[in-house]
Design a protein around this motif. Structure first.
Motif, PDB file in Angstrom:
ATOM      1  N   HIS A  90      28.285 -65.486  31.758  1.00 32.49           N
ATOM      2  CA  HIS A  90      28.806 -65.551  30.396  1.00 32.49           C
ATOM      3  C   HIS A  90      27.927 -66.442  29.525  1.00 32.49           C
ATOM      4  O   HIS A  90      27.617 -66.108  28.368  1.00 32.49           O
ATOM      5  N   SER A  91      27.495 -67.574  30.096  1.00 34.40           N
ATOM      6  CA  SER A  91      26.632 -68.483  29.347  1.00 34.40           C
ATOM      7  C   SER A  91      25.296 -67.827  29.024  1.00 34.40           C
ATOM      8  O   SER A  91      24.770 -67.958  27.919  1.00 34.40           O
ATOM      9  N   GLN A  92      24.743 -67.076  29.980  1.00 35.72           N
ATOM     10  CA  GLN A  92      23.469 -66.396  29.761  1.00 35.72           C
ATOM     11  C   GLN A  92      23.622 -65.299  28.707  1.00 35.72           C
ATOM     12  O   GLN A  92      22.723 -65.092  27.885  1.00 35.72           O
ATOM     13  N   GLN A  93      24.753 -64.618  28.722  1.00 36.83           N
ATOM     14  CA  GLN A  93      24.983 -63.574  27.724  1.00 36.83           C
ATOM     15  C   GLN A  93      25.030 -64.156  26.318  1.00 36.83           C
ATOM     16  O   GLN A  93      24.490 -63.578  25.367  1.00 36.83           O
ATOM     17  N   LEU A  94      25.703 -65.309  26.180  1.00 29.27           N
ATOM     18  CA  LEU A  94      25.753 -65.952  24.877  1.00 29.27           C
ATOM     19  C   LEU A  94      24.367 -66.394  24.427  1.00 29.27           C
ATOM     20  O   LEU A  94      24.006 -66.257  23.241  1.00 29.27           O
ATOM     21  N   LYS A  95      23.566 -66.899  25.368  1.00 24.94           N
ATOM     22  CA  LYS A  95      22.217 -67.345  25.034  1.00 24.94           C
ATOM     23  C   LYS A  95      21.339 -66.167  24.632  1.00 24.94           C
ATOM     24  O   LYS A  95      20.570 -66.228  23.672  1.00 24.94           O
ATOM     25  N   GLN A 122      31.947 -69.478  39.504  1.00 24.10           N
ATOM     26  CA  GLN A 122      30.764 -70.160  38.991  1.00 24.10           C
ATOM     27  C   GLN A 122      29.731 -69.162  38.479  1.00 24.10           C
ATOM     28  O   GLN A 122      29.118 -69.354  37.424  1.00 24.10           O
ATOM     29  N   ASN A 172      33.508 -68.743  22.078  1.00 25.14           N
ATOM     30  CA  ASN A 172      32.749 -69.794  21.413  1.00 25.14           C
ATOM     31  C   ASN A 172      31.272 -69.719  21.783  1.00 25.14           C
ATOM     32  O   ASN A 172      30.903 -69.241  22.853  1.00 25.14           O
ATOM     33  N   GLY A 173      30.436 -70.213  20.892  1.00 22.31           N
ATOM     34  CA  GLY A 173      29.029 -70.394  21.217  1.00 22.31           C
ATOM     35  C   GLY A 173      28.098 -69.281  20.793  1.00 22.31           C
ATOM     36  O   GLY A 173      26.893 -69.501  20.698  1.00 22.31           O
ATOM     37  N   GLY A 174      28.580 -68.084  20.581  1.00 23.69           N
ATOM     38  CA  GLY A 174      27.717 -66.959  20.239  1.00 23.69           C
ATOM     39  C   GLY A 174      27.466 -66.825  18.750  1.00 23.69           C
ATOM     40  O   GLY A 174      28.029 -67.548  17.924  1.00 23.69           O
ATOM     41  N   LYS A 190      30.804 -67.721  35.150  1.00 22.70           N
ATOM     42  CA  LYS A 190      30.559 -68.660  34.054  1.00 22.70           C
ATOM     43  C   LYS A 190      29.080 -68.658  33.665  1.00 22.70           C
ATOM     44  O   LYS A 190      28.726 -68.689  32.477  1.00 22.70           O
ATOM     45  N   GLU A 191      28.208 -68.638  34.680  1.00 20.93           N
ATOM     46  CA  GLU A 191      26.774 -68.629  34.395  1.00 20.93           C
ATOM     47  C   GLU A 191      26.366 -67.352  33.671  1.00 20.93           C
ATOM     48  O   GLU A 191      25.561 -67.371  32.740  1.00 20.93           O
TER      49      GLU A 191
END
Length: 521
Positions: free
Chosen positions: A32-37, A26, A407-409, A29-30
């Motif tokens: 990775h999400s913060q890095q993309l943001k 978890q 995806n997402g970046g 994942k968080e």
């Protein structure tokens, strides 16, 4: 944070190990999400900084100097102050300034006013003998006169026949504004200042006042309105000629329009349609003022037109292509927009992937420069030999890179933009007459976008339509190398008595095209 591999070295029971493993997954994942943001925000911040403070150039080698103009001014002032304190430094200062500036010769077409400077005496100051002329030292300075007002006095002698008891006089010369005090030159100055130099009428009022001439804003506003109506047939004819081509550029820019009664403004749009430079014929730009950005405005303008339309990724054009598929309206995508996505990414985080994309796209533009002066057939052959292989290699690289990108970046978005529009992006390389990007129409819109900082908003929809019409004439004149002010003055003189059957001869087009139209008629 412990990794999953490190759990093997800990003495944990099965339940605890499972809980720790879930927490680690978890957390990863968080992260990775913060890095993309963070990547997306960094890219957006860099983009905003570049637009607010930096140069708009997208050259990889550009090193923006935020205060270049001020720096040059300050350097000149410092040099001048040093020269005042130490006159011997003047030569070195001038030499260094000239070496940087690279002074260009003054235009040959400008009139020359000669000032001859002879010595006080033609005898030698040493021996008294007569001096012999051996040459001349000639230097030139550029000068300008501000707006110069003068009056045309029309004198019409009246003659009478005593026998017939009638009076004869020359007819009053017809004018755009009957009985008005504005000569064509003054009308041209007002329109050029307002729409080409983006000076509001109150500033023209002030300029005239400094010459002790009274030109009220209300009077000039009336001149503008009447001149716009008189010039509208020329705009309609230019639009007809534009739509005879089979390739067009299209773009739009927002314009603030006053909303009466509310004390606010609402957003209107100036749509632009430009001819294709790679096809024979004159260069034409048509501005179409509309109250919104809906795709129906483009559909209405291009209602009966068929051909290739080069646009950006704005969704309003998508409906136009979807509805006109059976009528041969084909979409062309813009490589400058695709390149911009990678440029912004590279500016944000120095992405090596973006750098390689920019270099690969740069190869496509290098080929276009090579084929700039070729015929359509020769350019098509060049593109088949060089552009298509480059595009094939670029597509393979984009697909492979996207498969390895999360995806997402920002990287994924840049790659997806190009891959999604690939069919429309490569269409140009299959011909010799289709353009690679939409820069020609963007370059024409840019001065108007800058001018909005002066005039801020249009007063009404009719005022916006009138501005679009006059901008159409000025823009087309400039594209064809004509002096807009001189063309307009000459046209305003001829227009009142010009037959409608020969209206093409008044258009702001090259002389060779006008001659061709004259022969065809």
């Amino acid at each position: 944070m412990k990794t999953l591999a490190q759990l093997d070295h800990l003495n944990l029971d099965a339940d605890t190990r499972m809980q720790v493993q879930m927490l680690i997954e978890q957390s990863q994942k968080e992260i990775h999400s913060q890095q993309l943001k963070i990547q997306a925000l960094t890219m957006e911040l860099a983009y905003l900084r570049r637009n607010l403070f930096g140069k708009k150039s997208e050259s990889l080698s550009a090193h923006p100097d935020l205060f270049e103009e001020t720096l040059q001014t300050d350097l000149a002032a410092v040099h001048a102050e040093i020269e005042q304190l130490d006159p011997s430094a003047k030569a070195d200062s001038a030499k260094s300034t000239r070496s940087r500036a690279g002074r260009q010769p003054l235009p040959e077409h400008l009139p020359r006013i000669e000032h001859r400077h002879e010595p006080e005496s033609c005898q030698c100051s040493q021996c008294g003998q007569n001096l012999v002329k051996i040459g001349e030292d000639i230097s030139e300075q550029l000068d300008v006169e501000p707006a110069k007002f003068f009056v045309h006095r029309h004198i019409r002698p009246q003659y009478a026949c005593k026998t017939c008891e009638i009076v004869t006089a020359a007819p009053i010369p017809l004018a755009i504004i009957d009985g008005g005090m504005a000569a064509p030159g003054l009308l041209s100055w007002v329109l050029t200042s307002k729409y080409l130099n983006h000076l509001p009428l109150y500033r023209l009022e002030q300029i005239a006042a400094r010459e002790q001439v009274t030109l009220s804003r209300s009077t000039m506003a009336e001149w503008v309105g009447r001149s716009g109506v008189a010039l509208q047939p020329l705009v309609d004819r230019l639009t007809w000629h534009l739509l005879q081509g089979n390739t067009l550029h299209a773009d739009e820019t927002p314009v603030a329009q006053l909303d009466p009664g509310k004390g606010k403004t609402r957003k209107a749009y100036l749509w632009a349609y430009r001819s294709n430079d790679l096809e024979p014929g004159p260069r034409i730009i048509i501005f179409d003022y509309q109250a919104g950005r809906s795709g129906r405005h483009a559909q209405s303008f291009l209602e009966n037109w068929h051909g290739h339309l080069l646009v950006d990724d704005y969704g309003g054009y998508k409906a136009l292509f979807a509805e006109k598929q059976t009528e041969s309206c084909t979409e062309l995508a813009c490589w400058a927009h695709a390149r911009r996505k990678f440029f912004d990414l590279h500016q944000a985080n120095s992405s090596l992937m973006a750098l390689e994309a920019l270099q690969r796209i740069g190869n496509l533009y290098t080929i276009e420069v090579e084929g700039k002066d070729l015929t359509i057939a020769e350019r098509q052959q060049l593109r088949e030999e060089k552009s298509l292989p480059e595009l094939e290699a670029l597509h393979d690289w984009l697909v492979q890179t996207r498969a390895q990108t999360a995806n997402g970046g920002g990287s994924a978005k840049a790659l997806d933009y190009t891959l999604k529009r690939w069919g429309s992006l490569i269409r140009y390389a299959q011909t010799g007459h289709l353009p690679i990007d939409n820069n020609p129409v963007e370059n024409v819109i840019r001065p108007i976008a800058i001018g909005k900082k002066n005039w801020l908003f249009t007063g009404s929809e009719r005022a916006g339509q009138r501005a679009a019409a006059i901008q159409t004439l000025f823009g087309t004149a400039q594209l064809n190398g004509l002096n807009s002010s001189d063309w307009l003055k000459d046209t305003l003189i001829k227009l009142p008595t010009w037959p409608n059957s020969r209206i093409d001869e008044l258009l702001p087009l090259p002389p060779e095209f006008i001659e061709m139209l004259r022969k065809n008629n």
